[in-house]
Scaffold this motif. Structure first.
Motif, PDB file in Angstrom:
ATOM      1  N   VAL A  15       1.346  -1.333   0.013  1.00 29.92           N
ATOM      2  CA  VAL A  15       0.018  -0.466   0.195  1.00 29.92           C
ATOM      3  C   VAL A  15       0.806   1.352   0.298  1.00 29.92           C
ATOM      4  CG1 VAL A  15      -1.707   1.260   1.480  1.00 29.92           C
ATOM      5  CG2 VAL A  15      -1.594  -1.119   1.318  1.00 29.92           C
ATOM      6  N   THR A  16       0.713   2.294  -1.548  1.00 29.13           N
ATOM      7  CA  THR A  16       1.103   3.253  -1.430  1.00 29.13           C
ATOM      8  C   THR A  16       0.424   4.639  -0.830  1.00 29.13           C
ATOM      9  OG1 THR A  16       1.207   3.310  -3.203  1.00 29.13           O
ATOM     10  CG2 THR A  16       3.253   2.357  -2.863  1.00 29.13           C
ATOM     11  N   ALA A  17       1.153   5.487  -0.662  1.00 23.38           N
ATOM     12  CA  ALA A  17       0.446   7.000  -0.743  1.00 23.38           C
ATOM     13  C   ALA A  17      -0.014   6.895  -1.823  1.00 23.38           C
ATOM     14  CB  ALA A  17       1.030   8.119  -0.292  1.00 23.38           C
ATOM     15  N   SER A  18      -1.443   8.128  -2.145  1.00 24.03           N
ATOM     16  CA  SER A  18      -2.325   8.409  -2.914  1.00 24.03           C
ATOM     17  C   SER A  18      -1.351   8.944  -4.085  1.00 24.03           C
ATOM     18  CB  SER A  18      -2.712   9.235  -2.691  1.00 24.03           C
ATOM     19  OG  SER A  18      -3.781   9.403  -3.805  1.00 24.03           O
ATOM     20  N   GLY A  19      -1.719   7.583  -5.353  1.00 22.76           N
ATOM     21  CA  GLY A  19      -0.932   8.441  -6.257  1.00 22.76           C
ATOM     22  C   GLY A  19       1.166   8.614  -6.609  1.00 22.76           C
ATOM     23  N   GLU A  20       1.558   7.762  -5.499  1.00 22.72           N
ATOM     24  CA  GLU A  20       2.968   7.425  -5.660  1.00 22.72           C
ATOM     25  C   GLU A  20       2.338   5.818  -5.974  1.00 22.72           C
ATOM     26  OE1 GLU A  20       5.562   6.576  -1.935  1.00 22.72           O
ATOM     27  OE2 GLU A  20       4.577   9.026  -1.130  1.00 22.72           O
ATOM     28  N   VAL A  21       4.056   5.427  -6.881  1.00 20.18           N
ATOM     29  CA  VAL A  21       4.151   4.490  -7.821  1.00 20.18           C
ATOM     30  C   VAL A  21       5.260   4.031  -7.108  1.00 20.18           C
ATOM     31  CG1 VAL A  21       5.073   3.370  -9.799  1.00 20.18           C
ATOM     32  CG2 VAL A  21       4.094   5.221  -9.795  1.00 20.18           C
ATOM     33  N   PRO A  22       5.433   1.875  -6.170  1.00 20.96           N
ATOM     34  CA  PRO A  22       5.862   1.322  -5.591  1.00 20.96           C
ATOM     35  C   PRO A  22       7.426   1.631  -6.417  1.00 20.96           C
ATOM     36  CG  PRO A  22       4.199  -0.106  -6.439  1.00 20.96           C
ATOM     37  CD  PRO A  22       4.221   1.644  -6.587  1.00 20.96           C
ATOM     38  N   LEU A  23       8.377   0.772  -5.533  1.00 23.78           N
ATOM     39  CA  LEU A  23       9.825   1.603  -6.209  1.00 23.78           C
ATOM     40  C   LEU A  23      10.288   0.338  -6.963  1.00 23.78           C
ATOM     41  CD1 LEU A  23      12.625   2.670  -5.434  1.00 23.78           C
ATOM     42  CD2 LEU A  23      13.302   0.854  -4.234  1.00 23.78           C
ATOM     43  N   ARG A  24      10.045  -0.859  -6.963  1.00 26.28           N
ATOM     44  CA  ARG A  24       9.894  -1.762  -7.627  1.00 26.28           C
ATOM     45  C   ARG A  24       9.354  -1.461  -9.184  1.00 26.28           C
ATOM     46  NH1 ARG A  24       9.229  -7.800  -4.887  1.00 26.28           N
ATOM     47  NH2 ARG A  24      11.671  -7.059  -3.752  1.00 26.28           N
ATOM     48  N   VAL A  25       7.989  -0.796  -9.010  1.00 25.09           N
ATOM     49  CA  VAL A  25       7.530  -0.344 -10.594  1.00 25.09           C
ATOM     50  C   VAL A  25       8.199   0.602 -11.469  1.00 25.09           C
ATOM     51  CG1 VAL A  25       4.934   0.269 -11.557  1.00 25.09           C
ATOM     52  CG2 VAL A  25       5.222  -1.406  -9.833  1.00 25.09           C
ATOM     53  N   GLU A  26       8.633   1.375 -10.323  1.00 29.79           N
ATOM     54  CA  GLU A  26       9.436   2.823 -10.692  1.00 29.79           C
ATOM     55  C   GLU A  26      10.699   2.177 -11.397  1.00 29.79           C
ATOM     56  OE1 GLU A  26       9.979   6.619 -12.329  1.00 29.79           O
ATOM     57  OE2 GLU A  26       8.252   5.238 -11.473  1.00 29.79           O
ATOM     58  N   ILE A  27      11.465   1.406 -11.007  1.00 31.70           N
ATOM     59  CA  ILE A  27      12.368   0.975 -11.388  1.00 31.70           C
ATOM     60  C   ILE A  27      12.255   0.042 -12.338  1.00 31.70           C
ATOM     61  CG2 ILE A  27      15.068  -0.747 -10.722  1.00 31.70           C
ATOM     62  CD1 ILE A  27      14.397  -0.045  -8.075  1.00 31.70           C
ATOM     63  N   GLU A  28      11.467  -0.772 -12.975  1.00 31.72           N
ATOM     64  CA  GLU A  28      11.101  -1.641 -13.671  1.00 31.72           C
ATOM     65  C   GLU A  28      10.782  -1.060 -14.560  1.00 31.72           C
ATOM     66  OE1 GLU A  28      11.432  -4.998 -16.498  1.00 31.72           O
ATOM     67  OE2 GLU A  28      11.727  -4.813 -14.149  1.00 31.72           O
ATOM     68  N   ARG A  29       9.652   0.029 -14.736  1.00 34.32           N
ATOM     69  CA  ARG A  29       9.872   1.414 -15.619  1.00 34.32           C
ATOM     70  C   ARG A  29      11.433   2.180 -16.352  1.00 34.32           C
ATOM     71  NH1 ARG A  29       4.114   4.490 -13.060  1.00 34.32           N
ATOM     72  NH2 ARG A  29       2.853   2.632 -14.000  1.00 34.32           N
ATOM     73  N   ARG A  30      11.866   2.153 -15.112  1.00 37.76           N
ATOM     74  CA  ARG A  30      12.975   3.281 -15.610  1.00 37.76           C
ATOM     75  C   ARG A  30      13.861   2.476 -16.649  1.00 37.76           C
ATOM     76  NH1 ARG A  30      15.271   7.453 -11.301  1.00 37.76           N
ATOM     77  NH2 ARG A  30      12.646   8.539 -11.108  1.00 37.76           N
ATOM     78  N   LYS A  31      14.314   0.867 -16.127  1.00 38.62           N
ATOM     79  CA  LYS A  31      14.670   0.186 -16.934  1.00 38.62           C
ATOM     80  C   LYS A  31      14.207  -0.246 -18.531  1.00 38.62           C
ATOM     81  CE  LYS A  31      16.541  -3.316 -13.643  1.00 38.62           C
ATOM     82  NZ  LYS A  31      15.758  -4.141 -12.651  1.00 38.62           N
ATOM     83  N   ARG A  32      13.077  -0.651 -18.670  1.00 35.80           N
ATOM     84  CA  ARG A  32      12.376  -0.426 -20.224  1.00 35.80           C
ATOM     85  C   ARG A  32      12.285   0.515 -20.808  1.00 35.80           C
ATOM     86  NH1 ARG A  32       7.069  -4.137 -18.402  1.00 35.80           N
ATOM     87  NH2 ARG A  32       7.929  -5.685 -17.358  1.00 35.80           N
ATOM     88  N   ALA A  33      12.576   1.817 -20.107  1.00 32.02           N
ATOM     89  CA  ALA A  33      12.756   3.306 -20.987  1.00 32.02           C
ATOM     90  C   ALA A  33      13.939   3.349 -21.461  1.00 32.02           C
ATOM     91  CB  ALA A  33      12.083   4.474 -20.052  1.00 32.02           C
ATOM     92  N   PHE A  34      15.185   3.039 -20.385  1.00 27.93           N
ATOM     93  CA  PHE A  34      16.509   3.254 -21.130  1.00 27.93           C
ATOM     94  C   PHE A  34      16.519   1.858 -22.204  1.00 27.93           C
ATOM     95  CE2 PHE A  34      21.279   2.658 -20.808  1.00 27.93           C
ATOM     96  CZ  PHE A  34      21.214   3.065 -21.327  1.00 27.93           C
ATOM     97  N   ALA A  35      16.140   0.742 -21.950  1.00 21.09           N
ATOM     98  CA  ALA A  35      16.215   0.064 -23.042  1.00 21.09           C
ATOM     99  C   ALA A  35      15.875   0.093 -24.530  1.00 21.09           C
ATOM    100  CB  ALA A  35      16.119  -1.184 -22.677  1.00 21.09           C
ATOM    101  N   ALA A  36      14.512   1.124 -24.112  1.00 18.83           N
ATOM    102  CA  ALA A  36      14.184   1.421 -25.481  1.00 18.83           C
ATOM    103  C   ALA A  36      14.814   2.374 -26.100  1.00 18.83           C
ATOM    104  CB  ALA A  36      12.762   1.929 -25.251  1.00 18.83           C
ATOM    105  N   THR A  37      15.932   3.248 -25.407  1.00 16.45           N
ATOM    106  CA  THR A  37      16.260   4.503 -26.060  1.00 16.45           C
ATOM    107  C   THR A  37      17.514   3.845 -27.396  1.00 16.45           C
ATOM    108  OG1 THR A  37      17.348   4.326 -23.964  1.00 16.45           O
ATOM    109  CG2 THR A  37      16.084   5.986 -24.194  1.00 16.45           C
ATOM    110  N   ASN A  38      17.827   4.883 -27.867  1.00 17.79           N
ATOM    111  CA  ASN A  38      19.066   5.005 -29.323  1.00 17.79           C
ATOM    112  C   ASN A  38      20.191   5.780 -28.308  1.00 17.79           C
ATOM    113  OD1 ASN A  38      20.968   4.518 -30.831  1.00 17.79           O
ATOM    114  ND2 ASN A  38      19.508   4.438 -32.292  1.00 17.79           N
ATOM    115  N   VAL A  39      20.794   4.634 -27.577  1.00 10.66           N
ATOM    116  CA  VAL A  39      22.260   5.416 -27.100  1.00 10.66           C
ATOM    117  C   VAL A  39      22.658   6.589 -27.676  1.00 10.66           C
ATOM    118  CG1 VAL A  39      24.232   5.799 -25.602  1.00 10.66           C
ATOM    119  CG2 VAL A  39      22.282   4.205 -25.329  1.00 10.66           C
TER     120      VAL A  39
END
Length: 65
Positions: A15-39
């Protein structure tokens, strides 16, 4: 706790505060976003020559024992 949660060892949802994303979800989103970028394109947009970086790291990649 239902039988599936008990069998697989799943805990209750976090259970997180309203509007907050759990840390594991945020980390996974950032990993996927970085993997999708063309460095290479990102470097070019910042005015950095990707070939210069590759040459510099290739020179340092030789290890002498």
């Amino acid at each position: 706790m239902n039988l599936l949660q008990e069998y697989y060892g799943l805990a209750e949802p976090k259970v997180t505060a309203s509007g907050e994303v759990p840390l594991r979800v945020e980390i996974e989103r950032r990993k996927r976003a970085f993997a999708a970028t063309n460095v290479e394109e990102m470097l070019i947009s910042e005015g950095i020559d990707p070939n210069y970086i590759i040459e510099a790291t290739a020179d340092r990649a030789q290890f002498h024992l």
